[in-house]
Design a protein around this motif. Sequence first.
Motif, PDB file in Angstrom:
ATOM      1  N   THR A  32       0.841  -1.195   0.000  1.00  0.00           N
ATOM      2  CA  THR A  32       0.000   0.000   0.000  1.00  0.00           C
ATOM      3  C   THR A  32       0.877   1.246   0.000  1.00  0.00           C
ATOM      4  O   THR A  32       2.093   1.169   0.216  1.00  0.00           O
ATOM      5  N   LYS A  63      -2.207   0.917  11.925  1.00  0.00           N
ATOM      6  CA  LYS A  63      -2.644  -0.125  11.010  1.00  0.00           C
ATOM      7  C   LYS A  63      -2.910  -1.421  11.773  1.00  0.00           C
ATOM      8  O   LYS A  63      -2.028  -1.944  12.467  1.00  0.00           O
ATOM      9  N   CYS A  96      -5.005  -4.259   2.462  1.00  0.00           N
ATOM     10  CA  CYS A  96      -6.067  -3.444   1.865  1.00  0.00           C
ATOM     11  C   CYS A  96      -7.366  -3.537   2.668  1.00  0.00           C
ATOM     12  O   CYS A  96      -7.690  -4.589   3.229  1.00  0.00           O
ATOM     13  N   HIS A  97      -8.109  -2.431   2.695  1.00  0.00           N
ATOM     14  CA  HIS A  97      -9.384  -2.412   3.425  1.00  0.00           C
ATOM     15  C   HIS A  97     -10.418  -3.346   2.796  1.00  0.00           C
ATOM     16  O   HIS A  97     -11.415  -3.708   3.425  1.00  0.00           O
ATOM     17  N   THR A  98     -10.155  -3.769   1.523  1.00  0.00           N
ATOM     18  CA  THR A  98     -11.077  -4.688   0.853  1.00  0.00           C
ATOM     19  C   THR A  98     -10.873  -6.128   1.306  1.00  0.00           C
ATOM     20  O   THR A  98     -11.632  -7.022   0.933  1.00  0.00           O
ATOM     21  N   SER A 102      -2.843  -7.027  -1.028  1.00  0.00           N
ATOM     22  CA  SER A 102      -2.233  -5.757  -1.403  1.00  0.00           C
ATOM     23  C   SER A 102      -3.281  -4.842  -2.014  1.00  0.00           C
ATOM     24  O   SER A 102      -4.288  -5.293  -2.563  1.00  0.00           O
ATOM     25  N   CYS A 103      -3.045  -3.538  -1.905  1.00  0.00           N
ATOM     26  CA  CYS A 103      -3.927  -2.570  -2.554  1.00  0.00           C
ATOM     27  C   CYS A 103      -3.677  -2.515  -4.058  1.00  0.00           C
ATOM     28  O   CYS A 103      -4.426  -1.860  -4.787  1.00  0.00           O
ATOM     29  N   PHE A 104      -2.611  -3.170  -4.515  1.00  0.00           N
ATOM     30  CA  PHE A 104      -2.248  -3.177  -5.927  1.00  0.00           C
ATOM     31  C   PHE A 104      -2.409  -4.571  -6.498  1.00  0.00           C
ATOM     32  O   PHE A 104      -2.179  -5.571  -5.807  1.00  0.00           O
ATOM     33  N   LYS A 105      -2.778  -4.647  -7.765  1.00  0.00           N
ATOM     34  CA  LYS A 105      -2.882  -5.944  -8.424  1.00  0.00           C
ATOM     35  C   LYS A 105      -1.479  -6.506  -8.643  1.00  0.00           C
ATOM     36  O   LYS A 105      -0.544  -5.756  -8.907  1.00  0.00           O
ATOM     37  N   GLN A 127       0.086 -13.812  -1.180  1.00  0.00           N
ATOM     38  CA  GLN A 127      -1.315 -13.389  -1.198  1.00  0.00           C
ATOM     39  C   GLN A 127      -2.216 -14.466  -0.609  1.00  0.00           C
ATOM     40  O   GLN A 127      -3.109 -14.179   0.198  1.00  0.00           O
TER      41      GLN A 127
END
Length: 209
Positions: A32, A63, A96-98, A102-105, A127
């Motif tokens: 992130t 965090k 990631c909050h989702t 990671s917030c990135f692919k 992952q």
Amino acid sequence: MSLSFDPAQVRFDVDGLVPAIVQDAVSKEVLTLAYMNKASLNKTLETGETWFWSRSRQELWHKGATSGNTQRIVSIACDCDGDALVVRVIPAGPACHTGAYSCFKPAQTDSGDRFAILNTLEAVIAQRETERPTDSYTTSLFTGGVDRILKKVGEEATEVVIAAKNRSADELRWESADLLFHWLVLLREQGLSLDEILQELAQRHGPKG
């Protein structure tokens, strides 16, 4: 935690912030991008876990304080201008909050690099360990713990030996791929990166190697 800079030399912007790129210390995947101010940087250094400044809520943000997905810091580096940080961490859960690792692919495999698939696999394994999708074979390995992973590594190593004895190129190729995959899972479980193994090989490959 190791530092490669003097915290007093960090250059904060006009809003009193500095961008902090958070990276998995093992897989090297970028997790992130967040921001720190002096207070959150100090809390980060004091606690050994990531603290940021939330620009939307205008408050300090630890965090994982509510989710449990904390990030234990391995090292922090500052760029040459002193206006950006790279924070290498061992994540205790998704960044990631989702709920994603990671917030990135994940980066796509570069077909021009013959070893790119190892980097891709290392990232995917990291992952899977973090997100633990229920339909994933890799998840089942991590859930089974080190004993199950070691059993699979042993089984696959034996299969490689048998394939070689059988002089079967197809069988050897298949079993070697299985062994490499389970070996990468074991490295992740043990907190070792592929880079560390390559560095060990590089150190051995010298004038006396």
